[in-house]
Write an enzyme that holds these catalytic residues in place. Sequence first.
Site, PDB file in Angstrom:
ATOM      1  N   ILE A   1      25.508 -28.783  55.322  1.00 38.66           N
ATOM      2  CA  ILE A   1      25.473 -27.716  56.331  1.00 38.66           C
ATOM      3  C   ILE A   1      26.723 -27.657  57.177  1.00 38.66           C
ATOM      4  O   ILE A   1      26.968 -26.666  57.856  1.00 38.66           O
ATOM      5  CB  ILE A   1      24.235 -27.851  57.249  1.00 38.66           C
ATOM      6  CG1 ILE A   1      24.192 -29.233  57.913  1.00 38.66           C
ATOM      7  CG2 ILE A   1      22.958 -27.566  56.495  1.00 38.66           C
ATOM      8  CD1 ILE A   1      23.059 -29.370  58.922  1.00 38.66           C
ATOM      9  N   ALA A   2      27.537 -28.715  57.176  1.00 36.21           N
ATOM     10  CA  ALA A   2      28.766 -28.686  57.970  1.00 36.21           C
ATOM     11  C   ALA A   2      29.712 -29.743  57.448  1.00 36.21           C
ATOM     12  O   ALA A   2      29.297 -30.768  56.897  1.00 36.21           O
ATOM     13  CB  ALA A   2      28.470 -28.924  59.445  1.00 36.21           C
TER      14      ALA A   2
ATOM     15  N   GLY B   1      33.477 -31.570  58.743  1.00 28.18           N
ATOM     16  CA  GLY B   1      34.526 -31.651  59.749  1.00 28.18           C
ATOM     17  C   GLY B   1      35.664 -32.525  59.306  1.00 28.18           C
ATOM     18  O   GLY B   1      35.774 -32.921  58.150  1.00 28.18           O
ATOM     19  N   GLY B   2      36.526 -32.845  60.264  1.00 26.84           N
ATOM     20  CA  GLY B   2      37.713 -33.627  59.943  1.00 26.84           C
ATOM     21  C   GLY B   2      37.400 -35.027  59.499  1.00 26.84           C
ATOM     22  O   GLY B   2      38.196 -35.657  58.807  1.00 26.84           O
TER      23      GLY B   2
ATOM     24  N   VAL C   1      27.935 -33.267  57.204  1.00 26.20           N
ATOM     25  CA  VAL C   1      26.606 -33.214  57.799  1.00 26.20           C
ATOM     26  C   VAL C   1      25.671 -32.505  56.827  1.00 26.20           C
ATOM     27  O   VAL C   1      25.978 -31.403  56.346  1.00 26.20           O
ATOM     28  CB  VAL C   1      26.611 -32.481  59.156  1.00 26.20           C
ATOM     29  CG1 VAL C   1      25.217 -32.520  59.772  1.00 26.20           C
ATOM     30  CG2 VAL C   1      27.623 -33.116  60.098  1.00 26.20           C
TER      31      VAL C   1
ATOM     32  N   LYS D   1      24.645 -37.494  58.950  1.00 24.67           N
ATOM     33  CA  LYS D   1      26.108 -37.421  58.966  1.00 24.67           C
ATOM     34  C   LYS D   1      26.678 -38.651  58.278  1.00 24.67           C
ATOM     35  O   LYS D   1      26.321 -39.780  58.605  1.00 24.67           O
ATOM     36  CB  LYS D   1      26.629 -37.333  60.399  1.00 24.67           C
ATOM     37  CG  LYS D   1      28.141 -37.150  60.474  1.00 24.67           C
ATOM     38  CD  LYS D   1      28.585 -36.842  61.896  1.00 24.67           C
ATOM     39  CE  LYS D   1      30.079 -36.585  61.945  1.00 24.67           C
ATOM     40  NZ  LYS D   1      30.536 -36.243  63.298  1.00 24.67           N
TER      41      LYS D   1
ATOM     42  N   ASP E   1      36.031 -33.557  73.182  1.00 31.91           N
ATOM     43  CA  ASP E   1      36.162 -32.456  72.236  1.00 31.91           C
ATOM     44  C   ASP E   1      35.100 -31.398  72.514  1.00 31.91           C
ATOM     45  O   ASP E   1      34.376 -30.960  71.625  1.00 31.91           O
ATOM     46  CB  ASP E   1      36.028 -32.969  70.795  1.00 31.91           C
ATOM     47  CG  ASP E   1      36.458 -31.920  69.770  1.00 31.91           C
ATOM     48  OD1 ASP E   1      37.271 -31.044  70.115  1.00 31.91           O
ATOM     49  OD2 ASP E   1      35.976 -31.976  68.630  1.00 31.91           O
TER      50      ASP E   1
END
Length: 914
Positions: A89-90, A92-93, A97, A112, A205
């Site tokens: 679903i996601a 990132g750097g 996830v 995650k 962040d």
Amino acid sequence: MSDREAIVDELFGRAIELEPASRESFLAAEATRLGPGLVDEVKALLNDHDEAEANSFLRRPLISTEANEPTPTLKAGQEFEGYQIVGLIAEGGMGEVYLAEDKGLARQVAIKVIKGNLKTKEILRRFQSERQILANLQHPNIAQLFEAGATPDGLPFFVMEFVEGQPIDKFANEHELSVTETLKLFRAVCSAVSYAHQNLVVHRDLKPGNIIVTKEREPKLLDFGIAKLLHEADAEQPDVTATLFRVMTPEYASPEQVKGEPITTATDVYSLGVLLYELLTGRRPYKLKRRTTDEITKAICEQEPEKPSAAVTREHGDTETRGETKPKSGIRNPKPLRGDLDNIVLKALRKEPERRYGSVEQFSEDIRRHLEGLPILARKATLSYRTSKFIKRNKIGVAAAALIFLTLGGGIVATTIEARRANRRFNDVRRLAHSVLFDYQDAIAALPGSTAVRQRLVRDGLDYLDNLSKEAGSDTSLLRELAGAYEKLMAVQGGTAATGRGTLLSTSNLGDTRGAMESERKALAIRERVFALEPNNKDVRKELALCYLGMGGLYVATGPPDKPVEYARKAMPTLEALLAADPRNEELQSYLSDLYFGMARVLGSPGVPNLGDTQGALEYATKAQSLSEKLVASHPTSLDYRATLGSVHNLLGLILNGSGKLSEALEHYQKALVIDQELVKGDPINTSYRRELAIQLGNVGSMLTKMGDKSGALENFKQAVVIYDALVAADPNDADIRRNDAVGYRNLGAAVGTSNRAEALAHFHKALQIFAELNGKDTNNADFRRQWAFTYLALSRFQSQADDLNGAVDSALQGIKIDEVLVAASPTNASARNTLAQLDGQLGATHAALAARAGGARQTEQWHAAKEAYQKSLDIYQDMKTKGTLSGADAGKPDEIAKEIARCDAALAVSEKR
């Protein structure tokens, strides 16, 4: 800047916000309207931008890889650590996830994991940091961590709350939030960030993508991937800062972040300022021609942001662009932004950290003051400003007052006086109730024979508080008083209220554990309600933490032992953070000493239901000792602090005794005994001090018994029972005193032993009678039940020594019957399981003794009974050993019992041959 340049800049700024696929159609339409020449310049700028971005360190991967798009670590449908993966679903750097199904609890979770191609020491360290941070953060607006671990090939992962919703900017835009709605939503975000700061964590962040708003309109703060513990920030190296800058979002970074300077909570204040600017205006605070690293850095460090109201005016006032560029979110009317909100946002966005708000809490508080029409900190409090704010927030009242004054004249004076009189009457009643519930209770708590008065106090007090609670509304001052009153009543009913001056001593109470727990639940519900109303109030946070501490204290007696640990862990982060911010605060030192004491008890103190973690218990008890010694050193004449230190020494003695370290245990017992003797000498009528002295006499007596000094032990036990009997005579309804009195009689019976069988039996039967009565009145008290079972164990051992083997069997079976109920209800109660193992072992030994005297079939029957009982005992000991809850003193028990089982087998083999 020429008109041509202005148009090019405007087109470039609009085009850069679009996806590549949408740019062509946009530019084609503009070429038709403005001509191809201008559009060609814009395309050239876009090409330069894309090339710069491709080569920027912001776009490069953290480590070089052969494949630009690595294969996802997990696949849809895959079973993973008890979860079924639904899909990615996601990404990132640093991590991926996944949405997953937790079939056991019928819920969706987010898992995650670190990307398989990013397995570097720095990434692993940051991931582990995020996992630890999340584990320590418990807040309604922070995504909750459920579980953490590592994949078979060593990649860390954690399972957390799946937050379904929208990023905060999209939510605000789609729901067309008003200024007030936007500010209230933003304050909830501030509450989460402020809580993190109070637990020594800076997020670093903060951006819309890390703040998801649920359908219930609750924001949830996500992704602590580059957050860092404050106490580590000073030691952070420049190369680490540079690494972190690669994965954060630069448009929301503070000047100190982009310059690689030390990070503080002011960094999050700045990022929140950027977020609020965007929510109010639909755009970010800086004008950028090209979004290169250099230009972003320069803008953040040097460019002064435009006032939000001016940005809205410019954005929506241009008829050529109106309708062409719809903001992600934002307010189209600049009027409500002018003045206070302009000042609030710009104060948060100041370049120098020291000129921003001193904390997120202060930032949020200024927004609250604006919403309520009060003067704000971001503007100078001139007389005209304060007057205008008063009139604005009281328009109707001011107008009505003026009208009434003009029309009624002196009538208003009489009305006001009467209103003040009524208010004074209410406050007088409130103060009287407060005195009865607080001051009178404190005055009579240590007096003998006060229980009857306090029974009436409880009945009347509960009626009063329950009725007043219905009328309290959102009056936080009154709500806090009510919670404190419930806590006082809880202490009278059967618990201990946190006072900050040593809450470890038992207090005289009615033994109504169920009633005490109900009162504490009411107090806790109120405390949590007040916290929701004032989440940034330090006193409110402290009071909630202490209420958690009180709730956990009640579960110490009732069990299961993991419950007090649960509540202690809720209280601990708040109290530790408050003390870290104010290390000389003696009240906080006292609270934490109490908390560590409670943790030590339920982790591994033999005297109460515990989890069998002796090492953990020792660590927390040592922490409590350190804090208590500091308090005593600061206040050498304080009897309360010395009494607390005595209780800590007693606890250390219990833990060390259970670990088999007898000499060290005796040393702590004797230190506690000396303290308690001095306390009683200084205040001879104090019930708590006398009770503690009797407890220490009994503990020293038990230790002397183990070390072979029977006469010394007997003398200590006799002195203890004399004190207990006097306390019971003065207050026969005090359940804790009666419990200790029963333990005293049990100790006396064992110490007298076979030298005087009639006397010993009388002592045992006295103890059993008291425990039967206590358990009949308070069936929820796990400590009373275990002590009752243990008394049957002691009686069975005495009966074996007195050659009453049949009586010993009956007593052991009675104890087993009582303790099995407790173990079934609370399988994590290590002390109850240990007592049951001892009872089974005693039963086995008694049947073995009967077998040695019997003959024929009767003998075989007894050997089988002995083996069965021994096997049950061994099963318990081995299970405790496997789970790490077997104490050091019992480390040899499994081998001892195994030898007895072998003896039974050998005897059965002989008897069966006959």
